[in-house]
Write a protein that holds these residues in place. Structure first.
Motif, PDB file in Angstrom:
ATOM      1  N   LEU A   6       0.810  -1.246  -0.076  1.00 29.18           N
ATOM      2  CA  LEU A   6       0.000  -0.014  -0.193  1.00 29.18           C
ATOM      3  C   LEU A   6       0.793   1.216  -0.164  1.00 29.18           C
ATOM      4  O   LEU A   6       0.490   2.296  -0.657  1.00 29.18           O
ATOM      5  CB  LEU A   6      -0.916  -0.043   0.922  1.00 29.18           C
ATOM      6  CG  LEU A   6      -1.943   1.178   1.259  1.00 29.18           C
ATOM      7  CD1 LEU A   6      -2.763   0.998  -0.129  1.00 29.18           C
ATOM      8  CD2 LEU A   6      -2.621   0.960   2.647  1.00 29.18           C
ATOM      9  N   VAL A   7       1.862   1.330   0.692  1.00 32.37           N
ATOM     10  CA  VAL A   7       2.906   2.396   0.869  1.00 32.37           C
ATOM     11  C   VAL A   7       3.275   2.572  -0.641  1.00 32.37           C
ATOM     12  O   VAL A   7       3.634   3.789  -1.239  1.00 32.37           O
ATOM     13  CB  VAL A   7       3.995   2.144   2.042  1.00 32.37           C
ATOM     14  CG1 VAL A   7       5.015   3.144   1.822  1.00 32.37           C
ATOM     15  CG2 VAL A   7       3.240   2.548   3.011  1.00 32.37           C
ATOM     16  N   TYR A   8       3.845   1.592  -1.204  1.00 30.45           N
ATOM     17  CA  TYR A   8       4.452   1.493  -2.620  1.00 30.45           C
ATOM     18  C   TYR A   8       3.624   2.066  -3.649  1.00 30.45           C
ATOM     19  O   TYR A   8       3.830   2.931  -4.416  1.00 30.45           O
ATOM     20  CB  TYR A   8       4.978   0.207  -2.844  1.00 30.45           C
ATOM     21  CG  TYR A   8       6.346  -0.104  -2.279  1.00 30.45           C
ATOM     22  CD1 TYR A   8       7.341   0.707  -2.069  1.00 30.45           C
ATOM     23  CD2 TYR A   8       6.504  -1.685  -2.042  1.00 30.45           C
ATOM     24  CE1 TYR A   8       8.506   0.204  -1.486  1.00 30.45           C
ATOM     25  CE2 TYR A   8       7.786  -2.025  -1.317  1.00 30.45           C
ATOM     26  CZ  TYR A   8       8.597  -1.057  -1.075  1.00 30.45           C
ATOM     27  OH  TYR A   8       9.776  -1.421  -0.509  1.00 30.45           O
ATOM     28  N   ILE A   9       2.336   1.744  -3.731  1.00 25.94           N
ATOM     29  CA  ILE A   9       1.296   2.126  -4.472  1.00 25.94           C
ATOM     30  C   ILE A   9       1.067   3.545  -4.269  1.00 25.94           C
ATOM     31  O   ILE A   9       0.918   4.349  -5.229  1.00 25.94           O
ATOM     32  CB  ILE A   9      -0.134   1.318  -4.432  1.00 25.94           C
ATOM     33  CG1 ILE A   9       0.231   0.038  -4.823  1.00 25.94           C
ATOM     34  CG2 ILE A   9      -1.227   2.176  -5.136  1.00 25.94           C
ATOM     35  CD1 ILE A   9      -0.765  -1.016  -4.451  1.00 25.94           C
ATOM     36  N   ILE A  10       0.752   4.132  -2.960  1.00 20.24           N
ATOM     37  CA  ILE A  10       0.493   5.488  -2.758  1.00 20.24           C
ATOM     38  C   ILE A  10       1.815   6.393  -3.165  1.00 20.24           C
ATOM     39  O   ILE A  10       1.536   7.492  -3.645  1.00 20.24           O
ATOM     40  CB  ILE A  10       0.377   5.794  -1.226  1.00 20.24           C
ATOM     41  CG1 ILE A  10      -0.983   4.869  -0.864  1.00 20.24           C
ATOM     42  CG2 ILE A  10       0.288   7.116  -0.790  1.00 20.24           C
ATOM     43  CD1 ILE A  10      -1.444   5.046   0.417  1.00 20.24           C
ATOM     44  N   THR A  11       3.022   5.976  -2.881  1.00 21.32           N
ATOM     45  CA  THR A  11       4.309   6.666  -3.245  1.00 21.32           C
ATOM     46  C   THR A  11       4.255   6.856  -4.755  1.00 21.32           C
ATOM     47  O   THR A  11       4.598   7.810  -5.420  1.00 21.32           O
ATOM     48  CB  THR A  11       5.483   5.916  -2.793  1.00 21.32           C
ATOM     49  OG1 THR A  11       5.260   5.932  -1.311  1.00 21.32           O
ATOM     50  CG2 THR A  11       6.665   6.514  -3.054  1.00 21.32           C
ATOM     51  N   ALA A  12       3.993   5.776  -5.338  1.00 18.52           N
ATOM     52  CA  ALA A  12       4.067   5.718  -7.110  1.00 18.52           C
ATOM     53  C   ALA A  12       2.886   6.785  -7.588  1.00 18.52           C
ATOM     54  O   ALA A  12       3.169   7.529  -8.529  1.00 18.52           O
ATOM     55  CB  ALA A  12       3.694   4.435  -7.600  1.00 18.52           C
ATOM     56  N   ILE A  13       1.819   6.860  -6.824  1.00 19.09           N
ATOM     57  CA  ILE A  13       0.800   7.591  -7.442  1.00 19.09           C
ATOM     58  C   ILE A  13       1.255   9.004  -7.264  1.00 19.09           C
ATOM     59  O   ILE A  13       0.916  10.020  -7.853  1.00 19.09           O
ATOM     60  CB  ILE A  13      -0.533   7.535  -6.618  1.00 19.09           C
ATOM     61  CG1 ILE A  13      -1.100   6.104  -7.271  1.00 19.09           C
ATOM     62  CG2 ILE A  13      -1.666   8.357  -6.762  1.00 19.09           C
ATOM     63  CD1 ILE A  13      -2.458   5.346  -6.335  1.00 19.09           C
ATOM     64  N   VAL A  14       1.721   9.307  -5.867  1.00 18.67           N
ATOM     65  CA  VAL A  14       2.217  10.730  -5.710  1.00 18.67           C
ATOM     66  C   VAL A  14       3.447  10.923  -6.425  1.00 18.67           C
ATOM     67  O   VAL A  14       3.353  12.335  -6.899  1.00 18.67           O
ATOM     68  CB  VAL A  14       2.616  10.858  -4.193  1.00 18.67           C
ATOM     69  CG1 VAL A  14       3.368  12.067  -3.789  1.00 18.67           C
ATOM     70  CG2 VAL A  14       1.393  10.592  -3.087  1.00 18.67           C
ATOM     71  N   LEU A  15       4.400  10.251  -6.816  1.00 18.42           N
ATOM     72  CA  LEU A  15       5.229  10.415  -7.837  1.00 18.42           C
ATOM     73  C   LEU A  15       4.621  10.896  -9.321  1.00 18.42           C
ATOM     74  O   LEU A  15       5.290  11.714  -9.920  1.00 18.42           O
ATOM     75  CB  LEU A  15       6.205   9.363  -7.813  1.00 18.42           C
ATOM     76  CG  LEU A  15       7.153   9.239  -6.324  1.00 18.42           C
ATOM     77  CD1 LEU A  15       8.048   7.951  -6.599  1.00 18.42           C
ATOM     78  CD2 LEU A  15       7.735  10.663  -6.422  1.00 18.42           C
ATOM     79  N   ILE A  16       4.045  10.125  -9.638  1.00 21.65           N
ATOM     80  CA  ILE A  16       3.042  10.528 -10.872  1.00 21.65           C
ATOM     81  C   ILE A  16       2.507  11.735 -10.884  1.00 21.65           C
ATOM     82  O   ILE A  16       2.645  12.474 -11.955  1.00 21.65           O
ATOM     83  CB  ILE A  16       2.255   9.321 -11.358  1.00 21.65           C
ATOM     84  CG1 ILE A  16       2.956   8.076 -11.699  1.00 21.65           C
ATOM     85  CG2 ILE A  16       1.438   9.513 -12.489  1.00 21.65           C
ATOM     86  CD1 ILE A  16       2.243   6.726 -11.648  1.00 21.65           C
ATOM     87  N   LEU A  17       1.598  12.093  -9.954  1.00 20.26           N
ATOM     88  CA  LEU A  17       1.100  13.403  -9.914  1.00 20.26           C
ATOM     89  C   LEU A  17       2.091  14.447  -9.775  1.00 20.26           C
ATOM     90  O   LEU A  17       1.794  15.495 -10.557  1.00 20.26           O
ATOM     91  CB  LEU A  17       0.331  13.376  -8.607  1.00 20.26           C
ATOM     92  CG  LEU A  17      -1.009  12.515  -8.709  1.00 20.26           C
ATOM     93  CD1 LEU A  17      -1.911  12.646  -7.302  1.00 20.26           C
ATOM     94  CD2 LEU A  17      -1.921  13.014  -9.697  1.00 20.26           C
ATOM     95  N   VAL A  18       3.406  14.375  -9.118  1.00 21.55           N
ATOM     96  CA  VAL A  18       4.348  15.373  -8.662  1.00 21.55           C
ATOM     97  C   VAL A  18       4.849  15.584 -10.465  1.00 21.55           C
ATOM     98  O   VAL A  18       5.168  16.743 -10.754  1.00 21.55           O
ATOM     99  CB  VAL A  18       5.347  14.983  -8.044  1.00 21.55           C
ATOM    100  CG1 VAL A  18       6.426  15.879  -8.150  1.00 21.55           C
ATOM    101  CG2 VAL A  18       4.443  15.186  -6.746  1.00 21.55           C
ATOM    102  N   PHE A  19       5.169  14.392 -11.243  1.00 20.23           N
ATOM    103  CA  PHE A  19       5.611  14.324 -12.519  1.00 20.23           C
ATOM    104  C   PHE A  19       4.981  15.466 -13.544  1.00 20.23           C
ATOM    105  O   PHE A  19       5.187  16.276 -14.173  1.00 20.23           O
ATOM    106  CB  PHE A  19       5.674  13.000 -12.807  1.00 20.23           C
ATOM    107  CG  PHE A  19       6.201  13.016 -14.515  1.00 20.23           C
ATOM    108  CD1 PHE A  19       7.467  13.309 -14.762  1.00 20.23           C
ATOM    109  CD2 PHE A  19       5.268  12.725 -15.497  1.00 20.23           C
ATOM    110  CE1 PHE A  19       7.895  13.345 -16.226  1.00 20.23           C
ATOM    111  CE2 PHE A  19       5.592  12.736 -16.803  1.00 20.23           C
ATOM    112  CZ  PHE A  19       6.987  13.051 -17.317  1.00 20.23           C
ATOM    113  N   PHE A  20       3.554  15.140 -13.368  1.00 19.58           N
ATOM    114  CA  PHE A  20       2.663  15.676 -14.263  1.00 19.58           C
ATOM    115  C   PHE A  20       2.530  17.119 -13.827  1.00 19.58           C
ATOM    116  O   PHE A  20       2.296  18.118 -14.789  1.00 19.58           O
ATOM    117  CB  PHE A  20       1.123  15.264 -14.468  1.00 19.58           C
ATOM    118  CG  PHE A  20       1.138  13.853 -15.294  1.00 19.58           C
ATOM    119  CD1 PHE A  20       1.443  14.142 -16.586  1.00 19.58           C
ATOM    120  CD2 PHE A  20       1.220  12.652 -14.788  1.00 19.58           C
ATOM    121  CE1 PHE A  20       1.257  12.898 -17.391  1.00 19.58           C
ATOM    122  CE2 PHE A  20       1.317  11.509 -15.488  1.00 19.58           C
ATOM    123  CZ  PHE A  20       1.497  11.716 -16.772  1.00 19.58           C
TER     124      PHE A  20
END
Length: 133
Positions: A6-20
């Motif tokens: 769950l921590v990995y998934i949330i971190t990936a989502i946050v990184l994708i949002l920051v990238f965009f």
């Protein structure tokens, strides 16, 4: 699903949002994306930092694209309770090379060559006038 996944998934989502968000920040349209060929000839800014700041610009354009001239005016710096004026002239015509503060900002003999005026007032109300003189 484990807590670690769950921590990995949330971190990936946050990184994708920051990238965009960063990508959109650096890909904002600017003056160089406009086709009218803007060139700043002369500018004036009063030295009064405690009162109203007056900014005046003389800009030449290759083509009179009215919407782009208004967008250009919106991109120019503006100070709260200050005044910003942008005078547009066609490239290759007579253009003033000296500015002064006040109601009349350049020699009136150049008035017939001015094709547009963008003005943002002290209360941030903007006005765009075609053939202002």
């Amino acid at each position: 699903m484990s807590k670690k996944s769950l921590v990995y998934i949330i971190t990936a989502i946050v990184l994708i949002l920051v990238f965009f968000m960063v990508k959109d920040t650096f890909n904002q349209p600017g003056i160089e994306d406009m086709s009218a060929g803007f060139k700043e000839i002369v500018k004036y800014r009063n030295a009064n930092n405690t009162g109203p700041v007056q900014r005046i610009y003389i800009i030449t354009v290759k083509d009179s694209v009215w919407k782009e001239m208004e967008d250009y005016g919106n991109l120019m710096p503006h100070t709260k309770y200050g005044n910003t004026k942008v005078y547009f002239f066609m490239q290759g015509k007579n253009v003033p090379n000296a500015l002064q503060p006040g109601e009349v900002n350049f020699d009136p003999t150049f008035n017939k060559y001015c094709i547009a005026l963008y003005e943002k007032s002290a209360m941030s109300q903007s006005a765009f006038n075609k053939h202002p003189f």
